[in-house]
Design a protein around this motif. Structure first.
Motif, short mmCIF file in Angstrom:
data_model
loop_
_atom_site.label_atom_id
_atom_site.label_comp_id
_atom_site.label_asym_id
_atom_site.label_seq_id
_atom_site.Cartn_x
_atom_site.Cartn_y
_atom_site.Cartn_z
N PRO A 225 63.71 12.56 -21.45
CA PRO A 225 62.80 11.94 -20.49
C PRO A 225 61.65 11.24 -21.19
CG PRO A 225 62.41 14.30 -20.59
CD PRO A 225 63.63 14.04 -21.41
N PRO A 226 60.91 10.39 -20.48
CA PRO A 226 59.75 9.71 -21.08
C PRO A 226 58.70 10.73 -21.53
CG PRO A 226 60.33 8.72 -18.98
CD PRO A 226 61.12 9.98 -19.08
N VAL A 227 58.03 10.40 -22.64
CA VAL A 227 56.89 11.18 -23.13
C VAL A 227 55.62 10.43 -22.78
CG1 VAL A 227 55.75 12.12 -25.17
CG2 VAL A 227 58.25 12.15 -25.02
N LEU A 228 54.76 11.07 -21.98
CA LEU A 228 53.47 10.46 -21.64
C LEU A 228 52.49 10.75 -22.76
CD1 LEU A 228 53.21 11.39 -17.85
CD2 LEU A 228 54.15 9.31 -18.90
N GLN A 229 52.08 9.71 -23.47
CA GLN A 229 51.17 9.89 -24.59
C GLN A 229 49.73 10.00 -24.09
OE1 GLN A 229 52.58 10.49 -27.29
NE2 GLN A 229 54.45 9.29 -27.49
N GLY A 230 48.96 10.88 -24.72
CA GLY A 230 47.58 11.08 -24.29
C GLY A 230 47.49 11.99 -23.09
N GLU A 231 46.46 11.79 -22.27
CA GLU A 231 46.23 12.60 -21.09
C GLU A 231 47.00 12.02 -19.91
OE1 GLU A 231 44.87 15.71 -18.80
OE2 GLU A 231 44.58 15.43 -20.96
N ARG A 232 48.20 12.58 -19.66
CA ARG A 232 49.07 12.12 -18.56
C ARG A 232 49.35 10.61 -18.65
NH1 ARG A 232 46.29 14.34 -13.23
NH2 ARG A 232 44.47 13.55 -14.35
N GLY A 233 49.49 10.13 -19.90
CA GLY A 233 49.83 8.73 -20.10
C GLY A 233 48.66 7.83 -20.42
N LEU A 234 47.44 8.35 -20.40
CA LEU A 234 46.27 7.56 -20.78
C LEU A 234 45.89 7.95 -22.21
CD1 LEU A 234 44.12 5.47 -20.00
CD2 LEU A 234 42.68 7.37 -19.27
N SER A 235 46.08 7.05 -23.14
CA SER A 235 45.88 7.31 -24.56
C SER A 235 44.49 6.80 -24.97
CB SER A 235 46.98 6.62 -25.36
OG SER A 235 46.76 6.75 -26.74
N GLN A 236 43.56 7.73 -25.14
CA GLN A 236 42.19 7.37 -25.51
C GLN A 236 42.11 7.11 -27.01
OE1 GLN A 236 39.96 7.24 -22.93
NE2 GLN A 236 38.37 6.34 -24.23
N LYS A 237 41.51 5.99 -27.41
CA LYS A 237 41.43 5.61 -28.81
C LYS A 237 40.00 5.41 -29.29
CE LYS A 237 46.07 3.66 -28.96
NZ LYS A 237 46.52 4.19 -27.68
N GLY A 238 39.04 5.95 -28.54
CA GLY A 238 37.64 5.83 -28.91
C GLY A 238 36.77 6.44 -27.84
N PRO A 239 35.45 6.49 -28.08
CA PRO A 239 34.56 7.16 -27.14
C PRO A 239 34.26 6.38 -25.87
CG PRO A 239 33.32 6.24 -28.98
CD PRO A 239 34.77 6.07 -29.31
N GLU A 240 34.44 5.05 -25.90
CA GLU A 240 34.15 4.23 -24.72
C GLU A 240 35.34 4.22 -23.76
OE1 GLU A 240 31.20 2.97 -24.13
OE2 GLU A 240 30.46 3.76 -26.03
N PRO A 241 35.09 4.14 -22.46
CA PRO A 241 36.20 4.14 -21.49
C PRO A 241 37.22 3.05 -21.75
CG PRO A 241 34.10 4.47 -20.37
CD PRO A 241 33.77 4.14 -21.80
N GLY A 242 36.78 1.89 -22.24
CA GLY A 242 37.70 0.79 -22.49
C GLY A 242 38.54 0.96 -23.73
N ASN A 243 38.21 1.93 -24.59
CA ASN A 243 38.99 2.17 -25.81
C ASN A 243 40.19 3.04 -25.49
OD1 ASN A 243 35.89 2.62 -27.60
ND2 ASN A 243 36.96 0.72 -27.18
N ALA A 244 41.08 2.55 -24.65
CA ALA A 244 42.21 3.34 -24.20
C ALA A 244 43.35 2.42 -23.78
CB ALA A 244 41.81 4.24 -23.03
N SER A 245 44.52 3.00 -23.67
CA SER A 245 45.68 2.26 -23.19
C SER A 245 46.57 3.20 -22.39
CB SER A 245 46.48 1.67 -24.36
OG SER A 245 46.99 2.72 -25.17
N TYR A 246 47.34 2.65 -21.47
CA TYR A 246 48.42 3.41 -20.84
C TYR A 246 49.62 3.35 -21.78
CZ TYR A 246 45.63 3.37 -16.61
OH TYR A 246 44.62 3.55 -15.71
N TYR A 247 50.29 4.50 -21.96
CA TYR A 247 51.23 4.57 -23.07
C TYR A 247 52.30 5.64 -22.79
CZ TYR A 247 52.46 5.01 -28.13
OH TYR A 247 53.09 5.04 -29.35
N TYR A 248 53.56 5.23 -22.81
CA TYR A 248 54.65 6.21 -22.79
C TYR A 248 55.70 5.83 -23.81
CZ TYR A 248 57.61 3.03 -19.95
OH TYR A 248 58.36 1.98 -19.51
#
Length: 258
Positions: free
Chosen positions: A64-87
């Protein structure tokens, strides 16, 4: 090869379920669902051609798909915009053909599909990333991206996941993975890239050595970067293990000049 097109006069487009079957197309490049359920995950068919090279592949889903990060939200920095949706679809049994200079070759293997999208991902202190996707011969997969700061240090927002043979996964933080470049390769374009790595996950007993299948896998496209196949050898809890994978490294080379 690289292409860009707008969704006009049939040059490119996307359809998605439930309204229509899943399909993404860019001129004669496409990936589409082949099942009545019209899933965006699998089974899929991938077709693309450029000059004397072409692929026509059918991909099934072994996990099955792997949701990366927190339920598919992959945080890449401290700011809210430093993130991506990722599976990730980490093991896709694949069959089809590869055509090289007019010769059509039947192939089978196991593919990996990453889907990631965002408006902004990296903070101003980051130079790029080293991304690893590994399929081990004991049925596990490992994904890890090392975010690289401009001073050369690893960023604490580096993350990954380890996928069990049965499909369950657990997250990996920056402190869980140790990554050591063992040699370098200098591109004809002047950039210097790591060319061999030792990757360890001490809590899992993994100690791996990754070697590029071909030294020169640099892509001279709009953003110049290195992306290619690697061979995996090492140990898992003291027992010999092998596998294969893919590595992507960005931020080592200046952008390609127009």
């Amino acid at each position: 090869a690289e292409r860009f097109a707008r969704e006009a006069v049939g040059l490119a487009g996307v359809t998605a379920p439930p309204a229509e079957s899943f399909r993404v197309a860019l001129e004669d490049w496409s990936i589409s669902s082949t099942a009545p359920s019209a899933s965006v995950f699998a089974p899929l068919r991938l077709r693309a051609r450029d000059d004397a090279f072409a692929v026509d592949l059918e991909l099934e889903a072994a996990k099955p798909p792997v949701l990366q990060g927190e339920r598919g939200l992959s945080q890449k920095g401290p700011e809210p915009g430093n993130a991506s949706y990722y599976y990730s679809m980490t093991r896709l049994p694949t069959r089809g053909t590869v055509t090289v200079a007019g010769e059509k070759i039947a192939v089978t293997g196991e593919a990996w599909l990453d889907r990631e999208w965002s408006t902004s991902a990296l903070g101003p202190d980051l130079a790029g990333w080293d991304w690893f996707a590994l399929q081990l011969d004991d049925g596990r997969e490992l994904m890890f991206y090392r975010l690289r700061r401009k001073d050369g240090a690893a960023d604490p927002w580096s993350r990954g996941s380890l996928v069990a043979a049965g499909g369950s996964s657990r997250p990996l933080g920056a402190a869980d993975v140790q990554l050591t470049p063992l040699s370098t390769w200098k591109s004809p374009n002047g950039a210097s890239y790591p060319a061999k790595w030792r990757l360890t996950v001490p809590n899992e007993g993994l100690d791996l050595e990754l070697t590029p299948r071909v030294a020169n896998q640099e892509l001279a496209v709009t953003v110049r970067y290195w992306e290619g196949a690697v061979q995996v050898k090492g140990t898992s809890s003291g027992k010999t293990i092998a596998g294969h994978g893919f590595v992507e490294m960005t931020g080592y080379a200046a952008p390609k000049k127009p």
